[in-house]
Design a protein around this motif. Structure first.
Motif, PDB file in Angstrom:
ATOM      1  N   VAL A 138       0.858  -1.184   0.000  1.00  0.00           N
ATOM      2  CA  VAL A 138       0.000   0.000   0.000  1.00  0.00           C
ATOM      3  C   VAL A 138       0.892   1.230   0.000  1.00  0.00           C
ATOM      4  O   VAL A 138       1.802   1.348   0.828  1.00  0.00           O
ATOM      5  N   LEU A 139       0.638   2.122  -0.952  1.00  0.00           N
ATOM      6  CA  LEU A 139       1.314   3.405  -0.999  1.00  0.00           C
ATOM      7  C   LEU A 139       0.316   4.485  -0.610  1.00  0.00           C
ATOM      8  O   LEU A 139      -0.822   4.497  -1.099  1.00  0.00           O
ATOM      9  N   VAL A 140       0.709   5.371   0.267  1.00  0.00           N
ATOM     10  CA  VAL A 140      -0.100   6.546   0.587  1.00  0.00           C
ATOM     11  C   VAL A 140       0.640   7.762   0.054  1.00  0.00           C
ATOM     12  O   VAL A 140       1.806   7.979   0.360  1.00  0.00           O
ATOM     13  N   VAL A 141      -0.054   8.524  -0.782  1.00  0.00           N
ATOM     14  CA  VAL A 141       0.518   9.710  -1.422  1.00  0.00           C
ATOM     15  C   VAL A 141      -0.158  10.943  -0.832  1.00  0.00           C
ATOM     16  O   VAL A 141      -1.383  11.086  -0.927  1.00  0.00           O
ATOM     17  N   ASP A 142       0.624  11.806  -0.209  1.00  0.00           N
ATOM     18  CA  ASP A 142       0.099  13.014   0.425  1.00  0.00           C
ATOM     19  C   ASP A 142       0.553  14.234  -0.377  1.00  0.00           C
ATOM     20  O   ASP A 142       1.742  14.443  -0.570  1.00  0.00           O
ATOM     21  N   MET A 143      -0.416  15.007  -0.861  1.00  0.00           N
ATOM     22  CA  MET A 143      -0.094  16.217  -1.614  1.00  0.00           C
ATOM     23  C   MET A 143       0.328  17.312  -0.632  1.00  0.00           C
ATOM     24  O   MET A 143      -0.464  17.734   0.213  1.00  0.00           O
ATOM     25  N   LEU A 144       1.555  17.778  -0.746  1.00  0.00           N
ATOM     26  CA  LEU A 144       2.087  18.757   0.193  1.00  0.00           C
ATOM     27  C   LEU A 144       1.609  20.170  -0.149  1.00  0.00           C
ATOM     28  O   LEU A 144       1.365  20.497  -1.305  1.00  0.00           O
ATOM     29  N   ARG A 145       1.459  20.972   0.874  1.00  0.00           N
ATOM     30  CA  ARG A 145       1.097  22.388   0.772  1.00  0.00           C
ATOM     31  C   ARG A 145      -0.263  22.619   0.105  1.00  0.00           C
ATOM     32  O   ARG A 145      -0.530  23.693  -0.410  1.00  0.00           O
ATOM     33  N   PHE A 146      -1.111  21.599   0.116  1.00  0.00           N
ATOM     34  CA  PHE A 146      -2.422  21.746  -0.530  1.00  0.00           C
ATOM     35  C   PHE A 146      -3.257  22.818   0.172  1.00  0.00           C
ATOM     36  O   PHE A 146      -3.980  23.583  -0.483  1.00  0.00           O
ATOM     37  N   SER A 147      -3.182  22.874   1.492  1.00  0.00           N
ATOM     38  CA  SER A 147      -3.998  23.850   2.228  1.00  0.00           C
ATOM     39  C   SER A 147      -3.647  25.279   1.822  1.00  0.00           C
ATOM     40  O   SER A 147      -4.525  26.140   1.721  1.00  0.00           O
ATOM     41  N   ARG A 148      -2.362  25.541   1.562  1.00  0.00           N
ATOM     42  CA  ARG A 148      -1.956  26.888   1.154  1.00  0.00           C
ATOM     43  C   ARG A 148      -2.540  27.237  -0.215  1.00  0.00           C
ATOM     44  O   ARG A 148      -2.989  28.359  -0.447  1.00  0.00           O
ATOM     45  N   ILE A 149      -2.529  26.259  -1.116  1.00  0.00           N
ATOM     46  CA  ILE A 149      -3.112  26.484  -2.445  1.00  0.00           C
ATOM     47  C   ILE A 149      -4.608  26.724  -2.331  1.00  0.00           C
ATOM     48  O   ILE A 149      -5.182  27.619  -2.964  1.00  0.00           O
ATOM     49  N   ARG A 201      -2.548   2.313   8.124  1.00  0.00           N
ATOM     50  CA  ARG A 201      -1.935   3.200   9.129  1.00  0.00           C
ATOM     51  C   ARG A 201      -0.413   3.128   9.053  1.00  0.00           C
ATOM     52  O   ARG A 201       0.276   4.142   9.268  1.00  0.00           O
ATOM     53  N   ASN A 202       0.114   1.952   8.757  1.00  0.00           N
ATOM     54  CA  ASN A 202       1.564   1.827   8.606  1.00  0.00           C
ATOM     55  C   ASN A 202       2.068   2.707   7.463  1.00  0.00           C
ATOM     56  O   ASN A 202       3.105   3.370   7.582  1.00  0.00           O
ATOM     57  N   ALA A 203       1.328   2.698   6.357  1.00  0.00           N
ATOM     58  CA  ALA A 203       1.722   3.535   5.221  1.00  0.00           C
ATOM     59  C   ALA A 203       1.606   5.013   5.576  1.00  0.00           C
ATOM     60  O   ALA A 203       2.451   5.828   5.168  1.00  0.00           O
ATOM     61  N   GLN A 204       0.588   5.379   6.338  1.00  0.00           N
ATOM     62  CA  GLN A 204       0.453   6.769   6.771  1.00  0.00           C
ATOM     63  C   GLN A 204       1.599   7.174   7.694  1.00  0.00           C
ATOM     64  O   GLN A 204       2.092   8.310   7.628  1.00  0.00           O
ATOM     65  N   PHE A 205       2.027   6.254   8.542  1.00  0.00           N
ATOM     66  CA  PHE A 205       3.172   6.531   9.411  1.00  0.00           C
ATOM     67  C   PHE A 205       4.423   6.775   8.566  1.00  0.00           C
ATOM     68  O   PHE A 205       5.215   7.677   8.843  1.00  0.00           O
ATOM     69  N   ALA A 206       4.582   5.973   7.510  1.00  0.00           N
ATOM     70  CA  ALA A 206       5.728   6.155   6.625  1.00  0.00           C
ATOM     71  C   ALA A 206       5.661   7.496   5.901  1.00  0.00           C
ATOM     72  O   ALA A 206       6.699   8.087   5.586  1.00  0.00           O
ATOM     73  N   VAL A 207       4.447   8.003   5.632  1.00  0.00           N
ATOM     74  CA  VAL A 207       4.300   9.316   5.003  1.00  0.00           C
ATOM     75  C   VAL A 207       4.888  10.408   5.895  1.00  0.00           C
ATOM     76  O   VAL A 207       5.563  11.328   5.416  1.00  0.00           O
TER      77      VAL A 207
END
Length: 581
Positions: free
Chosen positions: A188-199, A294-300
């Motif tokens: 499982v890969l979790v991809v988090d878009m960075l700085r999205f809240s600022r955009i 949750r493990n993938a989120q921890f790795a994020v």
């Protein structure tokens, strides 16, 4: 109800006596009127010589079968059904009602014509020949089931991107885990878009939605056949990938994603470069899907700090869980006043007398035993408990010094040093905290030394300046702790009202074997003298170090050569033992 057998139909595929089906065309209408009062499709079925018979049916049954009341057409229908799961269900019940289910869900047909039926049987008295009979009722649940399926499909779909959502993704991962025959067959890969809240904040929610949709499309283009993409959070996406080469395939997928995202996005005639953090967790057999996610989120979280995709490591996660546990226990310990202050002497290197003590928090857990400050202080800073811990330490240190004065019967020539963290300087009212401790203990400000690290100054020089000036207004002494290990600017030393430089033990302990360490200590001592500051050397472990530091002009020292941190009564006794009469 009369049973007639002048017509018999034996469907193809049913050749054994127990599976043949017989019914009388006239009998279909004989007792049908008695069943018409029922609001649902119903019929009376029985066994005769181990063969399934139809005794009577109501009109709704014919309509449900699509036979328009035509018994001849019903023959074809009945032959097919008697050989199906539904026919076997009725036969089993007639043979042994006590041990057979009286209700089943049955699916009829395929594709758009598929129907969902609920069959239920109830016992009837035997026929005139003593053969068993039952009442079969059929409810067409097709519309209801289709509505449920449509609702579930909506529940499992993200309305913005059209992708599966978190619930759907978790179910898919769980299904793959149930069929996986070996470890690391999926990741499982979790991809988090960075700085999205600022955009989102600067360009508006519509632009943010457009970015999410475009981001999702790019992710799809990075996937291989069989990979599954879902939107699992506001700016978070989950990907289930199959692995042939273990973690290599997972990291290759992460690399493809980063390459595709390297091209700027166009929004409202602007080009925006969007970075993402990617965490990877490898699936193990019989692993819980939520745990894997949750493990993938921890790795994020680790990927955000490292700047590169990270693979989940159980040891690091275990350490994180321990930190969380420590936070919970520390909160409870502070509420129950279970921590203690120990006091390490600071020795005047010329006279050999105790000049003061540094207050150090110690925690002995009832189950875990002694927990190092190096472990619980960072947890306190991260969680914000450092504010409560800092006020507790300040109040107790001041009260301890006041108690010593009272025990000896005079104002002792001692001060107590209390550490302040950068979090305290940034969030707490330090001057108010110190002033409150002075009032409650009856001490004057010159009896307290506040030790601040370089980081507390560098993070917010303006606020640090105001804190320093407020402390000096209370006549307190200000010391810079661990000098030389941070990012000090000589301009800060010149501008801020700092009284003491504490030389870090990493320089002190290497003095006897490293000429560079001696040169650094000598330079710090010269700088302090030029700026009118006193100096304290930390980590004095040997008599040679104490002698050398004294010869170089260092004012005071602390370390295990003199004494380890002592409890309150032991500290006072130590002061007495070194006091010159």
């Amino acid at each position: 109800m009369q049973v007639a057998a002048n017509r018999s139909v034996a469907p193809s595929g049913e050749r054994s006596a127990g599976q043949r089906t017989d019914f009388d065309v006239r009998a279909l209408a004989d007792d049908g009127a008695l069943l018409d009062a029922l609001p649902i499709a119903a019929g009376v079925f029985g066994l005769k010589q181990k063969k399934l018979w139809v005794h009577s049916l109501n009109k709704k049954f014919f309509d449900l079968a699509g036979c328009s009341g035509d018994a001849e057409s019903f023959a074809e229908f009945f032959v097919r059904y008697s050989a199906s799961e539904a026919g076997e269900f009725i036969r089993n019940y007639l043979r042994n009602p006590a041990k057979s289910p009286d209700e089943i869900d049955h699916v009829d047909g395929e594709g758009p014509q598929k129907r969902f039926l609920k069959l239920k049987v109830a016992p009837l008295v035997a026929d005139s020949g003593g053969e068993p009979r039952c009442l079969l009722s059929v409810v067409d649940r097709t519309i209801e089931v289709q509505a449920e399926n449509n609702l579930r499909a909506e529940m499992l779909r993200d309305s913005l991107t059209g992708l599966p959502n978190r619930l759907s993704f978790t179910e898919t991962v769980e299904n793959c885990g149930g069929t996986s025959k070996r470890d690391c067959e999926y990741a499982v890969l979790v991809v988090d878009m960075l700085r999205f809240s600022r955009i989102n904040e600067s360009m508006g929610s519509l632009a943010g939605d457009e970015l999410l949709i475009t981001f999702a499309r790019r992710l799809i283009s990075a996937l291989r056949g069989g990979d599954i993409l879902a939107r699992t959070g506001g700016n978070e996406f989950g990907i289930l990938v199959g692995l042939k080469r273990g973690v290599t395939d997972a990291l290759a997928a992460a690399d493809r994603i980063q390459q595709i995202m390297s091209t700027p996005f166009k929004l409202s005639e602007l080009e925006i470069r969007v970075e993402c953090a990617i965490g990877v967790a490898l699936m193990h057999t019989k692993q819980d899907a939520e745990e894997l996610f949750r493990n993938a989120q921890f790795a994020v979280k680790q990927a955000k700090a490292a700047g590169t995709p990270q693979v989940y490591e159980p040891k690091e996660a275990s350490a994180a869980r321990r930190r969380f546990s420590i936070e919970t226990e520390l909160r409870r310990a502070l509420d129950k006043d279970q921590l203690k202050l120990f006091y390490q002497p600071l020795i005047n290197l010329k006279s050999g007398e105790v000049a003061g003590f540094e207050a150090l928090a110690r925690w002995t857990h009832e189950d875990r035993g002694e927990i190092s400050p190096a472990e619980f202080i960072p947890v306190a800073e991260e969680s914000g408990l450092i504010l409560q811990l800092g006020r507790w330490a300040m109040d107790n240190a001041a009260q301890t010094l006041a108690n010593w004065d009272k025990a000896i019967g005079e104002t002792l020539p001692l001060y107590v040093g209390v550490n302040l963290s950068a979090i305290q300087v940034a969030r707490d009212n330090i001057a108010d905290m110190v002033s409150s401790a002075l009032r409650s203990s009856g001490l004057t400000g010159d009896r307290l030394t506040l030790e601040l690290t370089e980081s507390s100054i560098v993070q917010d020089p303006g606020r640090a300046t105001r804190v320093f000036e407020a402390l000096k207004a209370l006549d307190a002494t200000v010391a810079m702790d661990d000098f030389g290990t941070g990012y000090s600017s000589l301009a800060y030393l010149q501008r801020l009202p700092i009284d003491v430089l504490k030389i870090d033990k990493s320089f002190v302990s290497g003095m006897m074997r490293d000429p560079d360490a001696v040169a650094i200590v000598r330079a710090v001592l010269s700088l302090a003298e030029a700026l009118g500051m006193s100096t304290t050397a930390e980590g004095v472990e040997t008599v040679e170090l104490a002698t050398t530091l004294a010869a170089l002009g260092c004012a005071s020292g602390q370390g295990y050569y003199f004494a380890k941190p002592l409890e309150e009564d032991e500290a006072l006794a130590y002061w007495k033992s070194r006091r010159r009469r």
